[in-house]
Design an enzyme around this catalytic site. Sequence first.
Site, PDB file in Angstrom:
ATOM      1  N   GLU A  75      16.417  -6.675  -5.250  1.00  0.00           N
ATOM      2  CA  GLU A  75      17.284  -5.244  -4.718  1.00  0.00           C
ATOM      3  C   GLU A  75      18.382  -5.668  -4.248  1.00  0.00           C
ATOM      4  O   GLU A  75      19.530  -5.956  -3.744  1.00  0.00           O
ATOM      5  CB  GLU A  75      17.438  -4.462  -5.085  1.00  0.00           C
ATOM      6  CG  GLU A  75      18.922  -3.529  -5.473  1.00  0.00           C
ATOM      7  CD  GLU A  75      18.767  -2.378  -6.027  1.00  0.00           C
ATOM      8  OE1 GLU A  75      18.128  -2.223  -6.639  1.00  0.00           O
ATOM      9  OE2 GLU A  75      19.666  -3.271  -6.642  1.00  0.00           O
ATOM     10  N   ASP A  76      18.029  -6.206  -3.148  1.00  0.00           N
ATOM     11  CA  ASP A  76      18.833  -6.854  -0.978  1.00  0.00           C
ATOM     12  C   ASP A  76      18.646  -7.799  -0.680  1.00  0.00           C
ATOM     13  O   ASP A  76      18.472  -7.929   0.216  1.00  0.00           O
ATOM     14  CB  ASP A  76      18.233  -5.914  -0.524  1.00  0.00           C
ATOM     15  CG  ASP A  76      18.023  -4.147  -0.731  1.00  0.00           C
ATOM     16  OD1 ASP A  76      18.972  -3.673  -1.843  1.00  0.00           O
ATOM     17  OD2 ASP A  76      17.614  -3.094  -0.347  1.00  0.00           O
TER      18      ASP A  76
END
Length: 491
Positions: A75-76
């Site tokens: 996600e990051d």
Amino acid sequence: MTIERIVKKFQENHPEQDVTMLYLAYEFAAAAHAGQKRKIGEPYIQHPLHTAYILAEIKADLPTVIAGLLHDVPEDTNRTLEEVKENFGEEIGNLVTGITKLGKIKYRGIERYRENLKKMFLAMTGDIRIIFIKFCDRLHNLRTLEALPPEKQKRIAQETLEIYAPIAGMLGIWRLKWQLEDLCFKYLHPDKFEELENEYEVEKKAARNQHFQKIKNQLIPRLQEVNLKYEIEARFKHLYSIYQKMQRKDRKFDEIYDVFALRIIVPSVDDCYKALGVIHTLWKPKPNRFKDYIAVPKPNGYRSLHTTIFGPDGKATEFQIRTKEMHEESLYGLAAHWYYKAKGSKDLQPHWVKEIIDIQKEISDTQELIKNIKLDIFNDRIFVFSPKGDVFELPEKSTPIDFAYAVHTKIGNQATGVIINEKLAKLDHELKNGDLVEIITDKGRLYPNRDWLKFAKTRRARDRIKQFAKKSPLENIKRFLPNIKKDKKPH
Ligand code: MN
């Protein structure tokens, strides 16, 4: 937090396992998150490290702890899910995928709530370990919530209280539930939290300890007399549950008598009843407060004997008596009980998870789905018995009609009366835990009474009744006429 602390905690519960992968996952995640900082100012990698540590604390297995370390990578960071799978294999890859899917919710307000709940339930019907990772992720985010603007703090706390904490309770992971609730309480009602904390932790502590000492002084010699091996510990209610009770019953702090309890841990089930005997001969039990959750466990699997007695100075005091195994289960829920003993087997999913799968197969509309899940699952559950001794699990406040349809559709359709605990009762009678229920049927009866909808609680019963309620009596009777097979058209 360091990877060494995680390894140490993990090995407390899984001493025989090779932990090389934990170090590799740490290096992978640290490299991926390099340079990133959290709002609170520390390097980002601290967050996955803490998440993994909490997982190790609740005795999670190796793939789960590793997935905890990797949970924010796709996600990051620039690293992709595919790379996680390539490096750590399918099982860990799937856990991280599950977490990543749970994370993406764009909506606001009630839509967000519904979508959230739905995603949590769907994840649960797959691999329940995804939910564990999500809980631990959320718990650490709550612990560092002060870095966020107040509005966001409140939203996250509210969401946790409405969705995460109840699900943790349903899974019996009390340790996480308490922590989540108290942290949310602090952000949602800071004044009340402080007031209670002060009263509870500071002012009353000495008196409470004194009371425990008095009890122990009387109890221990008696336990020794009957040769019971025991551990005694004081269990304090967490602040949020005291607050809830004060709200619910409109009481002051001093009027909540079960803010603390004494917990007695003994080697065997027999010993539990022995200890209960000792307690009830020492002090008078408070009427209606004895609960045998060993013979009839709670729906989430919780087992213990509970009793409240009038102790020294007439003070009501609660006891919880259990074995070591029951104690572990009560703290860690499924984590201690089934998942880690019988890895991944769907047969071990709790009954209500299977129910969600069924509901979800039939209903695609999110709003409807949540309504149904909430109706049947979020309520507390009771257990009742058929005359043959079969156990049926029903939502609280269920009626004999719900029971009848739980046994068989035909029994439901043909119900005319009920015998509860060997006494005649009405079909709208509210069933209680442990009731013995026998449905009286009329074989000549073809379809249910639509008035039953006024009190039927379960979705199963309501759906069956509705099938008939929509139609006229004549149409209903026709349904039971033998099907006349239409002749096939000649070729
Ligand atoms: Mn996270």
